[in-house]
Design an enzyme around this catalytic site. Sequence first.
Site, PDB file in Angstrom:
ATOM      1  N   ILE A 176    -128.098 -19.649 -11.554  1.00 30.91           N
ATOM      2  CA  ILE A 176    -128.938 -18.804 -10.683  1.00 30.91           C
ATOM      3  C   ILE A 176    -128.374 -17.425 -11.031  1.00 30.91           C
ATOM      4  O   ILE A 176    -127.188 -16.954 -10.818  1.00 30.91           O
ATOM      5  CB  ILE A 176    -128.767 -18.971  -9.146  1.00 30.91           C
ATOM      6  N   GLU A 180    -127.157 -23.504   0.926  1.00 32.54           N
ATOM      7  CA  GLU A 180    -126.104 -22.971   0.306  1.00 32.54           C
ATOM      8  C   GLU A 180    -124.826 -22.841   0.926  1.00 32.54           C
ATOM      9  O   GLU A 180    -123.536 -22.968   0.429  1.00 32.54           O
ATOM     10  CB  GLU A 180    -126.456 -21.637  -0.559  1.00 32.54           C
ATOM     11  N   ASN A 204    -118.620 -12.150   3.202  1.00 37.57           N
ATOM     12  CA  ASN A 204    -118.194 -12.293   4.460  1.00 37.57           C
ATOM     13  C   ASN A 204    -118.658 -11.298   5.376  1.00 37.57           C
ATOM     14  O   ASN A 204    -119.047 -11.432   6.616  1.00 37.57           O
ATOM     15  CB  ASN A 204    -116.789 -12.945   4.770  1.00 37.57           C
ATOM     16  N   SER A 238    -124.753  -7.173  -3.419  1.00 38.83           N
ATOM     17  CA  SER A 238    -125.023  -7.554  -1.909  1.00 38.83           C
ATOM     18  C   SER A 238    -126.628  -7.170  -1.763  1.00 38.83           C
ATOM     19  O   SER A 238    -127.238  -7.717  -0.984  1.00 38.83           O
ATOM     20  CB  SER A 238    -123.940  -6.938  -1.037  1.00 38.83           C
ATOM     21  N   LEU A 265     -94.834 -22.955   1.771  1.00 34.32           N
ATOM     22  CA  LEU A 265     -93.940 -24.050   2.004  1.00 34.32           C
ATOM     23  C   LEU A 265     -93.497 -24.720   0.755  1.00 34.32           C
ATOM     24  O   LEU A 265     -92.549 -25.626   0.799  1.00 34.32           O
ATOM     25  CB  LEU A 265     -94.546 -25.152   2.863  1.00 34.32           C
ATOM     26  N   PHE A 269    -121.296 -12.269 -13.548  1.00 34.06           N
ATOM     27  CA  PHE A 269    -120.913 -13.098 -12.722  1.00 34.06           C
ATOM     28  C   PHE A 269    -121.585 -14.213 -12.481  1.00 34.06           C
ATOM     29  O   PHE A 269    -121.820 -14.948 -11.348  1.00 34.06           O
ATOM     30  CB  PHE A 269    -120.494 -12.537 -11.188  1.00 34.06           C
ATOM     31  N   PRO A 320    -129.213 -21.486   4.088  1.00 31.14           N
ATOM     32  CA  PRO A 320    -128.499 -22.485   5.080  1.00 31.14           C
ATOM     33  C   PRO A 320    -128.064 -23.699   4.278  1.00 31.14           C
ATOM     34  O   PRO A 320    -126.736 -24.211   4.374  1.00 31.14           O
ATOM     35  CB  PRO A 320    -129.490 -23.071   6.271  1.00 31.14           C
TER      36      PRO A 320
HETATM   37  C1  FAD Z   1    -116.495 -16.386  -9.277  1.00 31.13           C
HETATM   38  C2  FAD Z   1    -117.919 -15.800  -8.954  1.00 31.13           C
HETATM   39  C3  FAD Z   1    -119.116 -16.334  -9.220  1.00 31.13           C
HETATM   40  C4  FAD Z   1    -120.319 -16.031  -9.014  1.00 31.13           C
HETATM   41  N1  FAD Z   1    -121.524 -16.519  -9.009  1.00 31.13           N
HETATM   42  C5  FAD Z   1    -122.674 -15.887  -8.887  1.00 31.13           C
HETATM   43  C6  FAD Z   1    -123.779 -16.640  -9.594  1.00 31.13           C
HETATM   44  O1  FAD Z   1    -123.992 -17.840  -9.926  1.00 31.13           O
HETATM   45  N2  FAD Z   1    -124.858 -16.095  -9.596  1.00 31.13           N
HETATM   46  C7  FAD Z   1    -125.226 -14.667  -8.993  1.00 31.13           C
HETATM   47  O2  FAD Z   1    -126.327 -14.327  -8.845  1.00 31.13           O
HETATM   48  N3  FAD Z   1    -123.981 -14.251  -8.470  1.00 31.13           N
HETATM   49  C8  FAD Z   1    -122.904 -14.736  -8.520  1.00 31.13           C
HETATM   50  N4  FAD Z   1    -121.753 -14.047  -8.137  1.00 31.13           N
HETATM   51  C9  FAD Z   1    -121.656 -12.455  -7.668  1.00 31.13           C
HETATM   52  C10 FAD Z   1    -121.514 -12.791  -6.053  1.00 31.13           C
HETATM   53  O3  FAD Z   1    -122.719 -13.245  -5.628  1.00 31.13           O
HETATM   54  C11 FAD Z   1    -121.374 -11.190  -5.826  1.00 31.13           C
HETATM   55  O4  FAD Z   1    -120.084 -10.735  -6.339  1.00 31.13           O
HETATM   56  C12 FAD Z   1    -121.165 -10.896  -4.221  1.00 31.13           C
HETATM   57  O5  FAD Z   1    -122.647 -11.244  -3.792  1.00 31.13           O
HETATM   58  C13 FAD Z   1    -121.056  -9.587  -3.977  1.00 31.13           C
HETATM   59  O6  FAD Z   1    -121.687  -8.592  -4.803  1.00 31.13           O
HETATM   60  P1  FAD Z   1    -121.011  -7.309  -5.511  1.00 31.13           P
HETATM   61  O7  FAD Z   1    -119.948  -8.109  -6.140  1.00 31.13           O
HETATM   62  O8  FAD Z   1    -121.760  -6.490  -6.213  1.00 31.13           O
HETATM   63  O9  FAD Z   1    -120.240  -6.390  -4.438  1.00 31.13           O
HETATM   64  P2  FAD Z   1    -120.949  -5.183  -3.647  1.00 31.13           P
HETATM   65  O10 FAD Z   1    -122.145  -5.773  -2.955  1.00 31.13           O
HETATM   66  O11 FAD Z   1    -120.683  -4.295  -4.492  1.00 31.13           O
HETATM   67  O12 FAD Z   1    -119.893  -5.280  -2.124  1.00 31.13           O
HETATM   68  C14 FAD Z   1    -118.563  -4.601  -2.254  1.00 31.13           C
HETATM   69  C15 FAD Z   1    -117.985  -4.601  -1.022  1.00 31.13           C
HETATM   70  O13 FAD Z   1    -118.826  -3.724  -0.129  1.00 31.13           O
HETATM   71  C16 FAD Z   1    -119.438  -4.855   0.971  1.00 31.13           C
HETATM   72  N5  FAD Z   1    -120.671  -4.572   1.554  1.00 31.13           N
HETATM   73  C17 FAD Z   1    -121.813  -4.331   0.598  1.00 31.13           C
HETATM   74  N6  FAD Z   1    -122.898  -4.091   1.542  1.00 31.13           N
HETATM   75  C18 FAD Z   1    -122.322  -4.278   2.623  1.00 31.13           C
HETATM   76  C19 FAD Z   1    -122.994  -3.945   4.063  1.00 31.13           C
HETATM   77  N7  FAD Z   1    -124.346  -3.744   4.206  1.00 31.13           N
HETATM   78  N8  FAD Z   1    -122.286  -3.878   5.063  1.00 31.13           N
HETATM   79  C20 FAD Z   1    -120.791  -3.951   4.956  1.00 31.13           C
HETATM   80  N9  FAD Z   1    -120.234  -3.980   3.943  1.00 31.13           N
HETATM   81  C21 FAD Z   1    -120.967  -4.372   2.670  1.00 31.13           C
HETATM   82  C22 FAD Z   1    -119.295  -6.171   0.370  1.00 31.13           C
HETATM   83  O14 FAD Z   1    -119.000  -7.148   1.480  1.00 31.13           O
HETATM   84  C23 FAD Z   1    -117.757  -5.918  -0.414  1.00 31.13           C
HETATM   85  O15 FAD Z   1    -116.793  -6.406   0.514  1.00 31.13           O
HETATM   86  C24 FAD Z   1    -120.381 -14.807  -8.375  1.00 31.13           C
HETATM   87  C25 FAD Z   1    -119.185 -13.841  -8.364  1.00 31.13           C
HETATM   88  C26 FAD Z   1    -118.087 -14.149  -8.567  1.00 31.13           C
HETATM   89  C27 FAD Z   1    -116.663 -13.622  -8.369  1.00 31.13           C
END
Ligand code: FAD
Length: 382
Positions: free
Chosen positions: A126, A247, A371, A135, A342, A159, A245
């Site tokens: 995906i 996922e 989260n 996000s 531990l 990613f 839900p």
């Molecule tokens: C090992 C791995 C596998 C993954 N697999 C997939 C995959 O198969 N397909 C795919 O599409 N993606 C995948 N991802 C991507 C993953 O879903 C995103 O990294 C994640 O959704 C966060 O997006 P970002 O990294 O752009 O962080 P950002 O969106 O830039 O967020 C950075 C920080 O800001 C916080 N933040 C952002 N918006 C808000 C808000 N409105 N309120 C409060 N805090 C906020 C976030 O919680 C985070 O702490 C993967 C990531 C990893 C590391």
Amino acid sequence: MPVDFQPSWMDEDLTAYRDTVVRFLETEMAPGDEEARRQKTVGREIWRRAGALGLLCTDIPEEYGGPGGDFRHEAIFYEETSRRALNGMNTSVHAIVAHYLLNHGTPEQKQRYLPRLASGELIGAIAMTEPGTGSDLQAVRTRADRTKDGYVVNGSKTFISNGGQAGLVVLVAKTDPEQRARGISLLLVETENLPGYRVGRVLDKMGLHAQDTAELFFDDVKLPADVVLGGVEGQGFFQLMSDLPYERTIIGVQAVAAMQGAYEATLAYVRERRAFGQAIAEFQNTRFKLAEVATHVKVARTYVDRCVEELMAGTLDAAGASMLKWWSTDLQGKVIDECLQLFGGYGYMNEYPIARMYADARVARIYGGTNEIMKEVISRSL
Ligand SMILES: Cc1cc2nc3c(=O)[nH]c(=O)nc-3n(C[C@H](O)[C@H](O)[C@H](O)COP(=O)(O)OP(=O)(O)OC[C@H]3O[C@@H](n4cnc5c(N)ncnc54)[C@H](O)[C@@H]3O)c2cc1C
């Protein structure tokens, strides 16, 4: 009597199925795990083997080539892999792809792809996240422009789990860049020999080393008109939301099983290891820590079981699944950290599964929606 962490929903048939999963993992998957971690991929053959044994897309009906089980079969596979930190095959993303098809695909799309996903011939991925946005999914920039006989796609993703080997990518793209949610469509992209499609780096991660998490590039990729999931443009965001839900329950199931695996590995270790003339297990601190961990696993088990039952009954809502996702993965981090302590210095060595569990756990608070985003979703329902 040892603490019993059995899910409430097990029955005799599922016990037999669990035995099959365990046999597969221990005899076919575990021996190749070291090499898979080095190569950053488990390879394709193990997927086909899992498919042949009926371990993929287990909740997809037989009429679409699936084994015709239900979510409990899926859960068993996630539990047994997470307990062992054998995370090389990202079967959860694969199953989610199958679910998008099952729930939203046209009859032709289901027939074309589901049997090949269930057999392991196609590996699913995906592709939502982009270098500039994660996000804030509605801000994706990958675009699919309509041409007279289909679409031309440009953009890049990062990613992407299973990205290195995926034969079917569910691509999140804008079919109307002027709009946010309503401009998003999901495109079913068959990647083999597709001009303009390229897998970039298979990324060097802190954990989940056997998984091929990759960058994907789309440069003037031409696709036929029937690639839109469900056949109607602009539905992508809503299709993604409706399956959340499912996922998030998967991530909760994995979190609880990983905690259980950490507890089991730690218990075995502290009974063997000695200091000051006694087993580490004899110290009051160790006993109390393990008592706490066992309690955490047991309580988490109760909530995850309830979510599994609600998911199967179709009553698990977005807030409930988000509660499970953030709370269980947060706890997973804390519990595995306590367990690792531990082990002393051995806990820091990658050859010990507890070190891998620790590193693998960290991402569970980030992917599948961070989260923080889970708490956003929950707070809207308050
Ligand atoms: C090992 C791995 C596998 C993954 N697999 C997939 C995959 O198969 N397909 C795919 O599409 N993606 C995948 N991802 C991507 C993953 O879903 C995103 O990294 C994640 O959704 C966060 O997006 P970002 O990294 O752009 O962080 P950002 O969106 O830039 O967020 C950075 C920080 O800001 C916080 N933040 C952002 N918006 C808000 C808000 N409105 N309120 C409060 N805090 C906020 C976030 O919680 C985070 O702490 C993967 C990531 C990893 C590391």
